[in-house]
Design a protein around this motif. Structure first.
Motif, mmCIF file in Angstrom:
data_model
loop_
_atom_site.group_PDB
_atom_site.id
_atom_site.type_symbol
_atom_site.label_atom_id
_atom_site.label_comp_id
_atom_site.label_asym_id
_atom_site.label_seq_id
_atom_site.Cartn_x
_atom_site.Cartn_y
_atom_site.Cartn_z
ATOM 1 N N LEU A 9 0.850 -1.187 0.000
ATOM 2 C CA LEU A 9 0.000 0.000 0.000
ATOM 3 C C LEU A 9 0.884 1.234 0.000
ATOM 4 C CD1 LEU A 9 -2.945 1.081 0.436
ATOM 5 C CD2 LEU A 9 -2.258 1.343 2.815
ATOM 6 N N VAL A 10 0.787 2.007 -1.035
ATOM 7 C CA VAL A 10 1.575 3.235 -1.066
ATOM 8 C C VAL A 10 0.684 4.355 -0.569
ATOM 9 C CG1 VAL A 10 3.103 4.686 -2.430
ATOM 10 C CG2 VAL A 10 2.795 2.303 -3.031
ATOM 11 N N GLN A 11 0.607 4.427 0.701
ATOM 12 C CA GLN A 11 -0.206 5.431 1.347
ATOM 13 C C GLN A 11 0.719 6.152 2.305
ATOM 14 O OE1 GLN A 11 -3.305 3.768 3.684
ATOM 15 N NE2 GLN A 11 -3.933 5.758 4.449
ATOM 16 N N ASN A 246 -2.851 21.229 11.862
ATOM 17 C CA ASN A 246 -4.178 21.159 11.229
ATOM 18 C C ASN A 246 -4.169 20.380 9.913
ATOM 19 O OD1 ASN A 246 -5.663 22.554 13.131
ATOM 20 N ND2 ASN A 246 -4.935 24.526 12.353
ATOM 21 N N ILE A 247 -3.048 20.431 9.184
ATOM 22 C CA ILE A 247 -2.995 19.752 7.885
ATOM 23 C C ILE A 247 -2.763 18.245 8.031
ATOM 24 C CG2 ILE A 247 -2.290 21.721 6.458
ATOM 25 C CD1 ILE A 247 0.617 20.614 6.768
ATOM 26 N N TRP A 248 -2.475 17.791 9.239
ATOM 27 C CA TRP A 248 -2.281 16.362 9.452
ATOM 28 C C TRP A 248 -3.613 15.693 9.797
ATOM 29 C CZ3 TRP A 248 2.572 16.255 13.175
ATOM 30 C CH2 TRP A 248 3.700 16.644 12.446
ATOM 31 N N ILE A 249 -3.692 14.419 9.493
ATOM 32 C CA ILE A 249 -4.865 13.645 9.876
ATOM 33 C C ILE A 249 -4.471 12.778 11.074
ATOM 34 C CG2 ILE A 249 -6.520 11.883 9.163
ATOM 35 C CD1 ILE A 249 -5.925 12.842 6.250
ATOM 36 N N PRO A 250 -5.112 13.017 12.222
ATOM 37 C CA PRO A 250 -4.742 12.194 13.373
ATOM 38 C C PRO A 250 -5.320 10.793 13.258
ATOM 39 C CG PRO A 250 -6.476 13.739 13.973
ATOM 40 C CD PRO A 250 -6.131 14.015 12.538
ATOM 41 N N ASN A 281 -2.630 12.121 1.320
ATOM 42 C CA ASN A 281 -2.398 11.069 0.345
ATOM 43 C C ASN A 281 -0.907 10.772 0.233
ATOM 44 O OD1 ASN A 281 -1.201 12.955 -1.468
ATOM 45 N ND2 ASN A 281 -3.270 13.669 -1.986
ATOM 46 N N ALA A 282 -0.609 9.716 -0.537
ATOM 47 C CA ALA A 282 0.763 9.209 -0.586
ATOM 48 C C ALA A 282 1.746 10.179 -1.225
ATOM 49 C CB ALA A 282 0.797 7.883 -1.340
ATOM 50 N N THR A 283 1.256 11.101 -2.041
ATOM 51 C CA THR A 283 2.202 11.994 -2.716
ATOM 52 C C THR A 283 2.638 13.163 -1.832
ATOM 53 O OG1 THR A 283 0.284 13.049 -3.732
ATOM 54 C CG2 THR A 283 1.514 11.491 -5.094
ATOM 55 N N THR A 284 1.923 13.379 -0.756
ATOM 56 C CA THR A 284 2.296 14.469 0.143
ATOM 57 C C THR A 284 3.127 13.915 1.298
ATOM 58 O OG1 THR A 284 0.098 15.358 -0.320
ATOM 59 C CG2 THR A 284 1.360 16.441 1.426
ATOM 60 N N SER A 356 15.573 23.533 8.975
ATOM 61 C CA SER A 356 15.685 22.193 8.406
ATOM 62 C C SER A 356 14.315 21.546 8.337
ATOM 63 C CB SER A 356 16.617 21.335 9.257
ATOM 64 O OG SER A 356 17.936 21.768 9.090
ATOM 65 N N LEU A 357 14.231 20.533 7.501
ATOM 66 C CA LEU A 357 12.939 19.895 7.248
ATOM 67 C C LEU A 357 13.139 18.388 7.192
ATOM 68 C CD1 LEU A 357 9.989 20.544 6.390
ATOM 69 C CD2 LEU A 357 10.818 20.623 4.030
ATOM 70 N N PHE A 358 12.429 17.670 8.046
ATOM 71 C CA PHE A 358 12.371 16.223 7.905
ATOM 72 C C PHE A 358 11.155 15.890 7.051
ATOM 73 C CE2 PHE A 358 14.329 16.206 12.302
ATOM 74 C CZ PHE A 358 15.566 15.724 11.893
ATOM 75 N N ASN A 359 11.351 15.127 6.001
ATOM 76 C CA ASN A 359 10.223 14.682 5.184
ATOM 77 C C ASN A 359 10.077 13.181 5.316
ATOM 78 O OD1 ASN A 359 9.561 17.193 3.809
ATOM 79 N ND2 ASN A 359 11.569 16.961 2.862
ATOM 80 N N ILE A 360 8.902 12.737 5.665
ATOM 81 C CA ILE A 360 8.638 11.302 5.723
ATOM 82 C C ILE A 360 7.795 10.966 4.501
ATOM 83 C CG2 ILE A 360 7.572 9.475 7.082
ATOM 84 C CD1 ILE A 360 8.300 11.397 9.512
ATOM 85 N N CYS A 361 8.348 10.129 3.623
ATOM 86 C CA CYS A 361 7.755 9.911 2.304
ATOM 87 C C CYS A 361 7.358 8.454 2.122
ATOM 88 C CB CYS A 361 8.767 10.242 1.209
ATOM 89 S SG CYS A 361 9.594 11.810 1.429
ATOM 90 N N SER A 362 6.400 8.258 1.266
ATOM 91 C CA SER A 362 6.029 6.895 0.903
ATOM 92 C C SER A 362 7.023 6.358 -0.107
ATOM 93 C CB SER A 362 4.655 6.858 0.265
ATOM 94 O OG SER A 362 3.702 7.242 1.198
#
Ligand SMILES: *[C@@H]1O[C@H](CO)[C@@H](O)[C@H](O)[C@H]1NC(C)=O
Ligand SMILES: *[C@@H]1O[C@H](CO)[C@@H](O)[C@H](O)[C@H]1NC(C)=O
Ligand SMILES: *[C@@H]1O[C@H](CO)[C@@H](O)[C@H](O)[C@H]1NC(C)=O
Ligand SMILES: *[C@@H]1O[C@H](CO)[C@@H](O)[C@H](O)[C@H]1NC(C)=O
Ligand SMILES: *[C@@H]1O[C@H](CO)[C@@H](O)[C@H](O)[C@H]1NC(C)=O
Ligand SMILES: *[C@@H]1O[C@H](CO)[C@@H](O)[C@H](O)[C@H]1NC(C)=O
Length: 362
Positions: A9-11, A246-250, A281-284, A356-362
């Motif tokens: 699942l690429v979510q 706010n932009i996150w889904i808990p 979604n998976a692209t964000t 700095s920015l940590f990005n957690i990606c699918s």
């Protein structure tokens, strides 16, 4: 297409907590040339803990945490016991209601002597609540030292005088005692509300002969209006502050999140692992901005993940973490249901760079 990969699942994957720690700026901690007047502290009912309520007249067990606090009256010869205004202290924890201030001398120290002695890993926490105890309405700025080494400048200017502030440091001492010192730098009278020490597993937060200053540690996915978790939920008494944008889904679960082998020495509190956040979604990517306090220090990050959504058979969340879209901090990681996974970023450590920015990606 590879059928195994296809079924993944690429979510958006989620992370649960992050801790970023800076190595103490000025090098190896060396033994100080200080008088060690401290006495051995009473052993309490929390093994591996020393909990000192500075300025308290008595020993007691805190109702909120069940931590046993000892008075500092036999532990230090200097300083003055002060209390914050009683009408304003009603809803504060007991340790915050009184303090010890140090109007005399530029350097005043507590000596901690943990039972387990040298060469063990300790979390040391100093807590401050000004509470206008001196009626001056002027919060001081002073330095904290660990032995002879600078730990942190405590700058309470422009802070809420009735909230408490704390500083955490992780350290493996080479001696059986640890000096924690308050240094008057000419910006007001240093004071302290509580001083605590917690024995950690030696395999976690490895310090390589140095000390690690904690910058932050978040319980991701928990609404900011809720309280932070600490002991007894966290056996090491780390403090996990809630973080939810706010932009996150808990997402949350009521199931127990555990290691089947029970061998994760980080011993994450189940309650912290039960909340998480994901993106639309998976692209964000799930991104966290942070600003290193200085550009000379090196930073370590500890990410803790657990799959807490029950996915369809054959589906599995998979993620990578990158720094500023430049450097991958990890190989691709797959998450198993209710099974915590810790990603340690310490080799090489992260170097200071603004924003700095940590990005957690699918
Ligand atoms: C404190 O200990 C008492 C007695 O063991 C227990 O009933 C209570 O739930 C504990 N409180 C917390 C916050 O763990
Ligand atoms: C303390 O912090 C304030 C900003 O909140 C800053 O203006 C001030 O210069 C700092 N004081 C010292 C002594 O570093
Ligand atoms: C947190 O809870 C408050 C009150 O319930 C709510 O108004 C707010 O939207 C929540 N924050 C997020 C990020 O969900
Ligand atoms: C967990 O349990 C509470 C109380 O029974 C319930 O309100 C909540 O919806 C449950 N949460 C989940 C994610 O199942
Ligand atoms: C994913 O979410 C972002 C932001 O919410 C949105 O801009 C984008 O169109 C979405 N992409 C897909 C493929 O749904
Ligand atoms: C980081 O990992 C992603 C996904 O595995 C890959 O597409 C990307 O090329 C890697 N980036 C770097 C800089 O190695």
């Amino acid at each position: 297409m590879d059928s195994d990969l296809y079924s993944i699942l690429v979510q958006k994957a989620w992370f649960v907590v992050i801790l970023v720690i800076a190595i103490l700026g000025n090098g190896e901690l060396v033994r100080g040339d200080i008088e060690h007047a401290g006495r051995k502290l009473a052993v309490d009912n929390n093994p591996g803990f020393i909990s000192i309520d500075c300025g308290s007249d008595e020993d007691y067990i805190d109702m909120g945490t069940n931590i046993s606090y000892v008075s500092d009256k036999e532990l230090i010869d200097t300083g003055i016991v002060r209390a914050i205004s009683p009408d304003l202290s009603e809803n504060l924890p007991q340790f915050a209601k009184n303090l010890r201030s140090f109007p005399l001398g530029t350097r005043n120290c507590y000596t901690l002597r943990p039972e387990q002695g040298k060469n063990n890993n300790y979390l040391i926490r100093a807590t401050f609540l000004y509470g206008n105890y001196d009626g001056e309405n002027r919060q001081p700025v002073f330095d904290l030292h660990l032995g002879v080494n600078a730990w942190k400048t405590v700058n309470l200017t422009n802070t809420d005088a009735f909230r408490y502030y704390y500083e955490d440091i992780i350290h493996v001492p080479l001696t059986d005692y640890i000096d924690v010192c308050l240094i008057n730098t000419g910006h007001g009278v240093p004071f302290i509300s509580s001083l605590e020490l917690r024995l950690l597993d030696n395999s976690i937060y490895q310090t390589q002969g140095r000390a690690l200053v904690k910058i932050w540690g978040y319980d991701v996915g928990r609404n900011d209006s809720e309280n932070a978790f600490r002991y007894p939920y966290d056996v090491y008494d780390r403090i996990w502050s809630p973080l939810l944008f706010n932009i996150w889904i808990p997402v949350a679960t009521n199931s127990t999140v555990y290691s089947p082998s029970n061998d994760n020495p980080y011993k994450l509190p189940d309650v912290v692992l039960r909340t998480a956040a994901k993106t639309q979604n998976a692209t964000t990517p799930l991104s966290v901005y942070w600003s290193p306090p200085d550009s000379l220090s090196k930073y370590y990050a500890y990410f803790h993940f657990a799959e807490i959504e029950k996915l369809k058979a054959g589906q599995q969340r998979e993620l990578t973490i990158n720094l500023n879209n430049e450097r991958n901090l990890t190989e691709s990681v797959k998450l198993d249901y209710l099974n915590p996974r810790t990603i340690v970023q310490n080799d090489p450590p992260i170097s200071g760079k603004q924003d700095s920015l940590f990005n957690i990606c699918s």
